[in-house]
Write an enzyme that holds these catalytic residues in place. Structure first.
Site, PDB file in Angstrom:
ATOM      1  CE1 TYR A  43      28.375  -5.753 -21.478  1.00 11.77           C
ATOM      2  CE2 TYR A  43      28.383  -4.760 -19.699  1.00 11.77           C
ATOM      3  CZ  TYR A  43      28.753  -5.151 -20.496  1.00 11.77           C
ATOM      4  OH  TYR A  43      30.068  -4.807 -21.039  1.00 11.77           O
ATOM      5  CG  LEU A  62      43.026 -16.403 -16.306  1.00  9.34           C
ATOM      6  CD1 LEU A  62      44.141 -15.636 -16.763  1.00  9.34           C
ATOM      7  CD2 LEU A  62      45.006 -17.497 -15.888  1.00  9.34           C
ATOM      8  CB  THR A  63      38.921 -18.908 -10.875  1.00  8.90           C
ATOM      9  OG1 THR A  63      37.938 -20.044 -12.215  1.00  8.90           O
ATOM     10  CG2 THR A  63      38.527 -16.868 -11.469  1.00  8.90           C
ATOM     11  N   GLY A  64      40.853 -21.108 -12.177  1.00  8.93           N
ATOM     12  CA  GLY A  64      41.181 -22.547 -12.105  1.00  8.93           C
ATOM     13  C   GLY A  64      40.340 -23.266 -12.844  1.00  8.93           C
ATOM     14  CE  LYS A  65      34.534 -19.271 -12.909  1.00 13.18           C
ATOM     15  NZ  LYS A  65      32.873 -18.694 -12.921  1.00 13.18           N
ATOM     16  CG  LEU A  70      38.874 -13.359 -12.372  1.00 17.70           C
ATOM     17  CD1 LEU A  70      38.316 -13.249 -12.077  1.00 17.70           C
ATOM     18  CD2 LEU A  70      40.733 -13.117 -12.157  1.00 17.70           C
ATOM     19  N   GLY A  85      36.977 -16.059 -15.981  1.00 14.57           N
ATOM     20  CA  GLY A  85      36.498 -17.137 -15.390  1.00 14.57           C
ATOM     21  C   GLY A  85      37.817 -18.481 -15.715  1.00 14.57           C
ATOM     22  CB  SER A 140      37.826 -10.008 -20.305  1.00 17.73           C
ATOM     23  OG  SER A 140      37.706 -11.651 -20.013  1.00 17.73           O
TER      24      SER A 140
END
Length: 350
Positions: free
Chosen positions: A53, A245-248, A240, A243, A238
């Site tokens: 990372y 599964l945030t709807g964005k 989400l 991301g 993971s």
């Protein structure tokens, strides 16, 4: 914050683990410190990082996240209150980890990795040292929904698992690490590590860090039984789905500053039929009166085999939402609704 036992050890980790992979690219050091401060104020005691990372991997940012975590622990003088997890890379052609050559899970490379991580983290020991991905050739994530090339390709110089464990045994005896764990591993791989450890090759794996979320429940097929019977704790990453599964990203949206907009690295969650499945889960969350991110995190935290849910955030409001998921009362109706969708759509994003 509930604490749960990690494997067969005396370590008890928070049901939420703070993931760190955006720190050093999407997040500044100051923003990362603010995230850690907030998470620990809410009872989190578990941090997960890696020599790889920040993400996406680059030679100029490799190791930056560990340096940020190390600086925070030194500034707060709280190393004894942190359960610290990091990872060594598996086989990779990327040459910036080992100073200009490819890396494998052999003694010289593992020792090089752990010593550099200890220096960046400004600590004498790592609580949980994980193999980021297997050295052998397997599909990323290790749990595909169908067989690809068969027989599976094998490298002539593949390092035997017993030899890998022997190196980890040296690390434990030297006091550099307390425990070892696996990541992106298969049912066969987990069982082989357990088998070789019980033959005396080295330390027994105490945890498995694999992806687990609404659109990837492959852990349940074989690994759930393996981990239950062998007392290997699932650390779910993971939750989400990067991301999605945030709807964005619903209906093809690409918000400015979002990870998939910046880096175009969301292919795991852009498979055929994935968009439809993601939209259905995000819509279901709203039917229950919740933000999709809150709903998706609550689903993972409330699965009986999840020991800790590794959350991630690039902003304090996102972190507040993730932390709030521990307070959600997950109902039988919610689970039945999720299972009904899963029965139809399966695991589109293994």
């Amino acid at each position: 914050m509930q604490k749960r036992r990690l494997g067969r050890t005396d370590l008890h980790v928070s049901a939420i683990c703070l993931g760190t992979m955006t720190w050093g690219q999407q997040n500044t050091e100051a923003e990362a410190h603010a995230q850690m401060d907030l998470a620990f104020e809410h009872g989190v005691n578990f941090l997960d990082t890696a020599e790889l990372y920040s993400i996406p991997p680059k030679p100029e940012t490799q190791g930056s996240t560990e340096r940020i975590v190390g600086g925070w622990m030194k500034a707060r003088a709280n190393r004894d209150r942190v359960v610290l997890a990091t990872k060594v890379v598996g086989r990779t052609a990327n040459d910036w980890f080992r100073g200009g050559r490819p890396s494998k899970l052999v003694r010289a490379d593992i020792f090089d990795a752990v010593d550099k991580s200890l220096a960046r983290l400004q600590t004498d020991y790592i609580d949980l040292y994980q193999i980021h991905w297997p050295e052998r050739q397997i599909p990323w994530g290790a749990n595909p929904t169908r067989v690809g090339a068969w027989p599976a390709p094998r490298d002539a110089d593949e390092t035997p698992i017993a030899e890998i464990l022997a190196v980890f045994n040296e690390l434990v005896k030297a006091g550099k690490i307390r425990h070892m764990g696996l990541s992106n591993e298969s049912a066969w791989g987990v069982m082989r590590f357990v088998f070789e450890s019980e033959r005396g090759a080295g330390p027994r794996p105490i945890s498995l860090q694999n992806a687990y979320n609404l659109v990837n429940r492959t852990f349940e097929v074989n690994l759930a039984e393996v981990c239950d019977r062998e007392q290997v704790s699932l650390l779910a990453y993971s939750p989400l789905a990067q991301g999605y599964l945030t709807g964005k990203y619903d209906h093809g949206a690409r918000p400015v500053g979002a990870r998939s907009t910046l880096f175009n690295r969301g292919q795991r969650y852009e498979t055929p039929n994935a968009a439809e499945a993601l939209l259905e889960y995000n819509t279901l969350a709203r039917k229950f009166g919740m933000e999709p991110a809150l709903f998706a995190n609550a689903f993972v935290i409330n699965r009986p085999f999840v020991i800790s849910n590794i959350i991630g955030a690039t902003s304090i409001p996102q972190l507040h939402t993730a932390l709030a998921s521990i307070e959600v009362k997950w109902t039988e109706e919610m689970q039945k609704s999720v299972d009904a969708v899963h029965q139809r759509v399966g695991n589109p994003c293994p």
